[in-house]
Design a protein around this motif. Structure first.
Motif, PDB file in Angstrom:
ATOM      1  N   VAL A 278       0.838  -1.203   0.000  1.00 25.09           N
ATOM      2  CA  VAL A 278       0.000   0.000   0.000  1.00 25.09           C
ATOM      3  C   VAL A 278       0.872   1.252   0.000  1.00 25.09           C
ATOM      4  N   ASN A 279       1.933   1.251   0.787  1.00 21.88           N
ATOM      5  CA  ASN A 279       2.834   2.401   0.804  1.00 21.88           C
ATOM      6  C   ASN A 279       3.491   2.618  -0.553  1.00 21.88           C
ATOM      7  N   ALA A 280       3.873   1.521  -1.209  1.00 25.16           N
ATOM      8  CA  ALA A 280       4.492   1.641  -2.536  1.00 25.16           C
ATOM      9  C   ALA A 280       3.488   2.130  -3.582  1.00 25.16           C
ATOM     10  N   LEU A 281       2.233   1.707  -3.455  1.00 27.24           N
ATOM     11  CA  LEU A 281       1.206   2.107  -4.414  1.00 27.24           C
ATOM     12  C   LEU A 281       0.876   3.592  -4.320  1.00 27.24           C
ATOM     13  N   ALA A 282       1.184   4.213  -3.186  1.00 18.87           N
ATOM     14  CA  ALA A 282       0.798   5.603  -2.953  1.00 18.87           C
ATOM     15  C   ALA A 282       1.348   6.547  -4.018  1.00 18.87           C
ATOM     16  N   LYS A 283       2.478   6.193  -4.614  1.00 19.17           N
ATOM     17  CA  LYS A 283       3.067   7.079  -5.628  1.00 19.17           C
ATOM     18  C   LYS A 283       2.223   7.131  -6.900  1.00 19.17           C
ATOM     19  N   ASN A 284       1.306   6.177  -7.052  1.00 22.70           N
ATOM     20  CA  ASN A 284       0.444   6.155  -8.241  1.00 22.70           C
ATOM     21  C   ASN A 284      -0.957   6.676  -7.950  1.00 22.70           C
ATOM     22  N   GLY A 285      -1.139   7.349  -6.823  1.00 26.21           N
ATOM     23  CA  GLY A 285      -2.427   7.964  -6.520  1.00 26.21           C
ATOM     24  C   GLY A 285      -3.122   7.293  -5.356  1.00 26.21           C
ATOM     25  N   LYS A 286      -3.989   8.046  -4.691  1.00 23.72           N
ATOM     26  CA  LYS A 286      -4.710   7.546  -3.526  1.00 23.72           C
ATOM     27  C   LYS A 286      -6.057   6.978  -3.951  1.00 23.72           C
ATOM     28  N   PRO A 287      -6.301   5.692  -3.710  1.00 21.10           N
ATOM     29  CA  PRO A 287      -7.599   5.094  -4.071  1.00 21.10           C
ATOM     30  C   PRO A 287      -8.737   5.703  -3.249  1.00 21.10           C
ATOM     31  N   SER A 288      -9.940   5.666  -3.818  1.00 27.45           N
ATOM     32  CA  SER A 288     -11.114   6.065  -3.037  1.00 27.45           C
ATOM     33  C   SER A 288     -11.445   5.011  -1.996  1.00 27.45           C
ATOM     34  N   HIS A 289     -11.162   3.735  -2.305  1.00 29.57           N
ATOM     35  CA  HIS A 289     -11.336   2.652  -1.339  1.00 29.57           C
ATOM     36  C   HIS A 289     -10.453   1.490  -1.761  1.00 29.57           C
ATOM     37  N   LEU A 290      -9.825   0.867  -0.772  1.00 32.34           N
ATOM     38  CA  LEU A 290      -8.970  -0.292  -0.997  1.00 32.34           C
ATOM     39  C   LEU A 290      -9.626  -1.523  -0.398  1.00 32.34           C
ATOM     40  N   TYR A 291      -9.839  -2.551  -1.229  1.00 33.70           N
ATOM     41  CA  TYR A 291     -10.366  -3.837  -0.782  1.00 33.70           C
ATOM     42  C   TYR A 291      -9.188  -4.820  -0.753  1.00 33.70           C
ATOM     43  N   VAL A 292      -8.834  -5.296   0.417  1.00 30.44           N
ATOM     44  CA  VAL A 292      -7.747  -6.263   0.562  1.00 30.44           C
ATOM     45  C   VAL A 292      -8.361  -7.656   0.598  1.00 30.44           C
ATOM     46  N   ALA A 293      -8.023  -8.486  -0.382  1.00 29.41           N
ATOM     47  CA  ALA A 293      -8.658  -9.798  -0.531  1.00 29.41           C
ATOM     48  C   ALA A 293      -7.641 -10.909  -0.300  1.00 29.41           C
ATOM     49  N   SER A 294      -7.897 -11.755   0.688  1.00 32.67           N
ATOM     50  CA  SER A 294      -7.016 -12.883   0.989  1.00 32.67           C
ATOM     51  C   SER A 294      -7.817 -14.175   1.018  1.00 32.67           C
ATOM     52  N   LEU A 295      -7.110 -15.293   0.912  1.00 30.13           N
ATOM     53  CA  LEU A 295      -7.741 -16.597   1.102  1.00 30.13           C
ATOM     54  C   LEU A 295      -7.837 -16.929   2.585  1.00 30.13           C
ATOM     55  N   VAL A 296      -6.713 -16.764   3.293  1.00 29.53           N
ATOM     56  CA  VAL A 296      -6.658 -17.095   4.712  1.00 29.53           C
ATOM     57  C   VAL A 296      -5.959 -15.950   5.453  1.00 29.53           C
ATOM     58  N   SER A 297      -6.488 -15.592   6.614  1.00 30.23           N
ATOM     59  CA  SER A 297      -5.944 -14.502   7.425  1.00 30.23           C
ATOM     60  C   SER A 297      -5.790 -14.963   8.868  1.00 30.23           C
ATOM     61  N   VAL A 298      -5.070 -14.154   9.645  1.00 33.09           N
ATOM     62  CA  VAL A 298      -4.994 -14.356  11.093  1.00 33.09           C
ATOM     63  C   VAL A 298      -5.241 -13.025  11.796  1.00 33.09           C
ATOM     64  N   PRO A 299      -5.690 -13.080  13.053  1.00 34.49           N
ATOM     65  CA  PRO A 299      -5.987 -11.825  13.765  1.00 34.49           C
ATOM     66  C   PRO A 299      -4.815 -10.859  13.833  1.00 34.49           C
ATOM     67  N   GLU A 300      -3.564 -11.376  14.001  1.00 34.92           N
ATOM     68  CA  GLU A 300      -2.404 -10.489  14.084  1.00 34.92           C
ATOM     69  C   GLU A 300      -2.251  -9.653  12.819  1.00 34.92           C
ATOM     70  N   GLY A 301      -2.398 -10.296  11.661  1.00 35.99           N
ATOM     71  CA  GLY A 301      -2.257  -9.584  10.397  1.00 35.99           C
ATOM     72  C   GLY A 301      -3.385  -8.599  10.158  1.00 35.99           C
ATOM     73  N   ILE A 302      -4.598  -9.011  10.522  1.00 36.43           N
ATOM     74  CA  ILE A 302      -5.755  -8.123  10.376  1.00 36.43           C
ATOM     75  C   ILE A 302      -5.551  -6.856  11.194  1.00 36.43           C
ATOM     76  N   GLN A 303      -5.112  -7.032  12.422  1.00 34.48           N
ATOM     77  CA  GLN A 303      -4.887  -5.879  13.291  1.00 34.48           C
ATOM     78  C   GLN A 303      -3.779  -4.982  12.745  1.00 34.48           C
ATOM     79  N   PHE A 304      -2.698  -5.598  12.258  1.00 34.88           N
ATOM     80  CA  PHE A 304      -1.564  -4.812  11.747  1.00 34.88           C
ATOM     81  C   PHE A 304      -1.983  -3.972  10.548  1.00 34.88           C
TER      82      PHE A 304
END
Length: 214
Positions: free
Chosen positions: A146-172
């Motif tokens: 996300v930080n790297a993408l910032a140079k190409n403009g700020k999205p109106s909304h970012l949808y982060v799509a994963s297959l499997v997640s954990v609470p630690e990553g979600i919180q981070f």
């Protein structure tokens, strides 16, 4: 916002189960196909929350007004593991611009180190963007992307799509991404082990899709 697909009974549970199953994982084609199918399902779920407007459509006998997206979202894959899942999104958002990020974890450290070595996207300014990364583990690859993408403009909304997640990553991610965003996952697992892998997880999605890397 967190959307967990496994909280809703559907055929998607069968695809997730096959992704996890050690015996089924031996069939590389089937693994990629299941990730692909889940990308299609998640594309539909995300589409229900996007911006729409009334659009007149001329039919052979008159005019029909339909709620349509003003423009399709930008779909960005974190390679290589994300490619089969990413393809499912492109099947549904077939007019979307696409972008790619090359990222990998550096092994042998007491803390996870993520390296980003390739980025190619269209302008993201005021666009709805779907960032596809199959494993939301520590969340560091998402935040760095996300930080790297910032140079190409700020999205109106970012949808982060994963297959499997954990609470630690979600919180981070929630604590370190400062643009409007939501998290979409097929399952939320227990935790990370001492090597920063998701437990119970499914293993290395890249290796299972394409073979072990050197």
């Amino acid at each position: 916002m967190l959307f967990n697909l496994s909280e809703h009974n559907s055929i998607a549970n069968h695809f997730v189960a096959e992704l996890r199953d050690r015996q089924v994982q031996k069939d590389r084609l089937r693994f990629r196909k299941n990730a692909h199918r889940l990308g299609q399902i998640m594309a539909y779920e995300i589409s229900r929350h996007m911006h729409y407007r009334n659009t007149p459509i001329e039919t052979p006998l008159g005019t029909s007004v339909v709620n349509l997206m003003p423009e399709p979202p930008v779909i960005i894959a974190i390679m290589r593991a994300g490619l089969p899942y990413f393809q499912g999104f492109l099947d549904f958002f077939d007019q979307s611009d696409a972008g790619f990020i090359g990222a990998y974890r550096q092994e042998g450290h007491t803390e996870i180190v993520i390296n980003l070595e390739y980025l190619a996207t269209p302008s993201l300014a005021q666009r709805e963007v779907i960032l596809v990364d199959p494993m939301l583990a520590t969340g560091k690859s998402i935040v760095q992307s996300v930080n790297a993408l910032a140079k190409n403009g700020k999205p109106s909304h970012l949808y982060v799509a994963s297959l499997v997640s954990v609470p630690e990553g979600i919180q981070f991610v929630n604590e370190n991404v400062d643009i409007p965003h939501s998290l979409w996952t097929c399952a939320v697992d227990d935790n990370l082990n001492d090597r920063f892998y998701i437990v119970p997880g499914l293993g290395d999605a890249g290796d299972l899709s394409f073979g072990e890397k050197l």
